[in-house]
Enzyme design. Structure first.
Site, short mmCIF file in Angstrom:
data_model
loop_
_atom_site.label_atom_id
_atom_site.label_comp_id
_atom_site.label_asym_id
_atom_site.label_seq_id
_atom_site.Cartn_x
_atom_site.Cartn_y
_atom_site.Cartn_z
N GLN A 11 0.93 -1.43 0.16
CA GLN A 11 -0.10 0.13 0.03
C GLN A 11 0.78 1.35 -0.01
OE1 GLN A 11 -3.26 -0.14 2.70
NE2 GLN A 11 -3.70 1.92 2.54
N SER A 93 4.37 -6.29 2.78
CA SER A 93 2.98 -6.16 3.57
C SER A 93 2.01 -6.85 2.25
CB SER A 93 2.85 -4.62 3.82
OG SER A 93 1.87 -4.61 4.58
N LEU A 94 0.95 -5.80 1.90
CA LEU A 94 0.14 -6.44 1.02
C LEU A 94 0.68 -7.26 -0.16
CD1 LEU A 94 -2.67 -6.11 -0.75
CD2 LEU A 94 -1.79 -4.04 -1.36
N ARG A 118 -9.16 -7.84 4.56
CA ARG A 118 -8.10 -7.46 5.16
C ARG A 118 -7.87 -5.89 5.54
NH1 ARG A 118 -2.44 -6.08 3.93
NH2 ARG A 118 -0.90 -6.64 5.25
N HIS A 202 0.65 -2.69 11.07
CA HIS A 202 1.71 -3.57 11.55
C HIS A 202 2.19 -3.57 12.81
CE1 HIS A 202 2.11 -5.77 7.58
NE2 HIS A 202 2.27 -4.37 7.02
N GLN A 251 1.35 -11.68 10.18
CA GLN A 251 1.67 -10.35 9.17
C GLN A 251 0.89 -9.08 9.60
OE1 GLN A 251 0.52 -9.19 5.85
NE2 GLN A 251 2.40 -9.54 4.64
#
Length: 314
Positions: A11, A93-94, A118, A202, A251
């Site tokens: 993102q 991440s994503l 998510r 996170h 995660q």
């Protein structure tokens, strides 16, 4: 022969117009878009190609949009003649979901539906306006962790994106972030830059989102990766004996160990990194982590042509 790894952005990489070029010129890319659009409750193509930008920035829309563009580019690259399997995959991440799709763990449409949920769960975990993220530039990760520990008396604040030497992103409550920025500047940080995100991603504040995501993932088939994928949580490959869902749940509320992940791939013999998806942020991070590495990005047909010309060398 050089070993090659494909990387996928997270993102923040989104922009209005992303994916349009490849959608208009690749049947394989159109199929990825169309299948994802069929499972999403909004007009994915309209949002990617025409915006509005403010909506595209929102977590629950940005995540499936970036993933779909990344997978569409990968499929278009294959359609254009790329045959070589990468030595490894990683995503920020994503982007880890994009990597798992390419590795055969997730179907593209399933992944798009999951990351839409998510994004919604991550946004709902902390009320809007009560937390955020700040990039701290010019201090090493150990020093930033110490600062976060000291600032936690004011409110939760943690080092969450360990991106490259001298670039660490912290996340937490507004009060925790404010105190941490004061301490970071006193410690010699070159800059403390609040990020345009709507929640403390996170951080441990995201644990409720992770727990709810487990329920979403339980309804989706997730296979073992057929190509090694580096986990953000461990900075090592997904273990073959474990359920990949476990690391995807963790995660959400664990730091992204990107610097360690790229260093690990370098140790595994990777010399060429190719970022597939909108933007080229990961290429810049790779060069800061491994200055001797070669990094390319693929976000349109021009980028694809460069990589196709490279295949004979890897």
């Amino acid at each position: 022969m050089s070993r090659i790894a494909f990387l996928f952005p997270g993102q923040g990489a989104q922009y209005v117009g992303m994916g349009r070029d490849i959608y208009e010129h690749s049947a394989a890319a159109r199929e990825v878009f169309d299948r994802a659009a069929a499972v999403l409750p909004f007009d994915l193509r309209e949002l990617c190609f025409n915006g509005p930008e403010e909506k595209l920035k929102q977590t629950m829309y940005a995540q499936p949009a970036i993933l779909t563009v990344s997978i569409a580019l990968w499929r278009a690259l294959q359609e254009a003649g790329w045959r070589k399997s990468p030595a490894a995959l990683a995503g920020h991440s994503l982007g880890e979901y994009s990597a798992l799709v390419v590795a055969g763990s997730l179907e593209p449409a399933d992944a798009a539906a999951v990351v839409h949920q998510r994004g919604r769960l991550m946004q709902e975990a902390v009320p809007l306006g009560q937390g955020g993220m700040v990039a701290v530039l010019g201090l090493d990760a150990a020093r930033v962790r110490e600062i976060c520990a000291a600032a936690s008396a004011a409110g939760t604040v943690e080092a969450v994106n360990l991106n490259c030497p001298g670039q660490v992103v912290i996340a937490g409550t507004n009060a925790g972030l404010e105190r941490a920025m004061v301490l970071a500047r006193e410690a010699g940080a070159r800059r403390c830059m609040p990020l345009a995100v709507s929640a403390p991603f996170h951080s441990s504040l995201m644990r409720p989102a992770g727990e709810k995501l487990a329920g979403v993932l339980a309804g989706v088939r997730v296979k073992q990766p057929a190509i090694p994928v580096v986990s953000n949580v461990t900075a090592r490959y997904y273990p073959q004996e474990a359920d990949p869902r476990d690391l995807l749940v963790r995660q959400v509320y664990s730091p992204v160990r990107w610097e360690e992940s790229i260093a690990y791939l370098r140790e595994q013999g990777v010399r060429i990194f190719v970022e597939i998806g909108p933007g080229r942020v990961l290429c810049g991070l790779v060069k800061k982590i491994c200055p001797e590495a070669v990094a390319y990005n693929v976000e349109d047909r021009a980028g694809m042509e460069k990589i196709l010309a490279l295949e004979g060398e890897v």
